[in-house]
Design an enzyme around this catalytic site. Structure first.
Site, PDB file in Angstrom:
ATOM      1  N   ASP A   7       0.833  -1.229   0.092  1.00 23.68           N
ATOM      2  CA  ASP A   7      -0.133   0.182  -0.044  1.00 23.68           C
ATOM      3  C   ASP A   7       0.981   1.251  -0.056  1.00 23.68           C
ATOM      4  O   ASP A   7       1.581   1.501   1.059  1.00 23.68           O
ATOM      5  CB  ASP A   7      -0.708  -0.106   1.185  1.00 23.68           C
ATOM      6  CG  ASP A   7      -1.666   1.224   1.341  1.00 23.68           C
ATOM      7  OD1 ASP A   7      -2.223   1.831   0.241  1.00 23.68           O
ATOM      8  OD2 ASP A   7      -2.014   1.764   2.486  1.00 23.68           O
ATOM      9  N   GLU A  68      -0.953  -1.128  -4.970  1.00 25.60           N
ATOM     10  CA  GLU A  68      -2.230  -0.334  -5.078  1.00 25.60           C
ATOM     11  C   GLU A  68      -1.989   0.680  -6.204  1.00 25.60           C
ATOM     12  O   GLU A  68      -0.994   1.082  -6.414  1.00 25.60           O
ATOM     13  CB  GLU A  68      -2.689   0.450  -4.007  1.00 25.60           C
ATOM     14  CG  GLU A  68      -3.940   1.162  -4.309  1.00 25.60           C
ATOM     15  CD  GLU A  68      -4.600   1.801  -2.873  1.00 25.60           C
ATOM     16  OE1 GLU A  68      -5.009   1.042  -1.935  1.00 25.60           O
ATOM     17  OE2 GLU A  68      -4.161   2.713  -2.712  1.00 25.60           O
ATOM     18  N   ASP A 141      -2.648   0.963   6.937  1.00 20.55           N
ATOM     19  CA  ASP A 141      -1.956   0.890   5.948  1.00 20.55           C
ATOM     20  C   ASP A 141      -1.164  -0.653   6.008  1.00 20.55           C
ATOM     21  O   ASP A 141      -1.232  -1.236   4.856  1.00 20.55           O
ATOM     22  CB  ASP A 141      -0.663   1.840   5.934  1.00 20.55           C
ATOM     23  CG  ASP A 141      -1.092   3.285   5.884  1.00 20.55           C
ATOM     24  OD1 ASP A 141      -1.421   4.016   4.931  1.00 20.55           O
ATOM     25  OD2 ASP A 141      -1.116   3.585   7.359  1.00 20.55           O
TER      26      ASP A 141
END
Length: 194
Positions: A7, A68, A141
């Site tokens: 992430d 991501e 996160d």
């Protein structure tokens, strides 16, 4: 399949490692959050993210890195930093010959919760449940990095089937065009002989 989920972010970059088994079985192997101070030069912050990602890749030897995909955010500065952090991770993986796959936030949310617009709390709750964790991963996160890895484990077979189907379609199109070209040449030759 061993998947490193990332992430990306400059202030906090979630990194996880998940092992995918048969069916939808997944096991969390490790998770962490890399933090960089906002008063540090951008290049130094990116280097810290890259160093951490490289350490994880060299230590855990993932087969694929799921990152991501950043496509839109209200804050352009945040979006740029997030994209840059994802870029250095993708570069580190590419240098090691590790496949990189990008997933949008809505793909990840839909895979993990069944709802592409789920909130962070719902994603964290489902990650905790799917992985059978004693407590929810924190901060968000870390949960997002785990969700990315889970998403890839579950979507990888479909992605591979789609890539194979696209490859076959390209091969069939090429063969069809070659056949048409041969038939046109044959017709021209037949017309010239008359």
């Amino acid at each position: 399949m061993r998947v490193m989920g990332v992430d990306p972010g400059l202030t906090r970059c979630g990194i996880s490692l998940v092992e995918g088994g048969t069916g939808r079985a997944v096991t969390a192997l490790d998770v962490d959050v890399v933090r960089t101070p906002s008063d540090l030069e951008l290049s130094q912050r990116l280097m810290r993210v890259a160093d951490a990602a490289e350490y994880w890749m060299d230590t855990h030897e993932p087969q694929v890195v799921a990152v991501e995909r950043v496509f839109a955010q209200h804050n352009v500065r945040t979006a740029m930093g997030t994209a840059q952090a994802g870029g250095v991770v993708a570069l580190a993986a590419a240098r090691r010959g590790i496949d990189v796959c990008f997933h949008t936030p809505s793909e990840v949310k839909a895979a993990v919760t069944g709802n592409g617009t789920a909130g962070k709390a719902q994603v964290t709750a489902m990650v905790t449940r799917i992985l059978g964790l004693q407590k929810p991963p924190s901060p968000a996160d870390a949960a997002d990095a785990l969700a990315l890895a889970i998403c890839h484990c579950w979507r990888a077979p479909m992605i591979a089937r789609m890539a194979e189907a696209e490859k076959r379609a390209r091969e069939q199109e090429k063969a069809f065009k070659a056949r048409l070209a041969r038939e046109r040449r044959a017709r021209r030759q037949a017309g010239a002989q008359r």
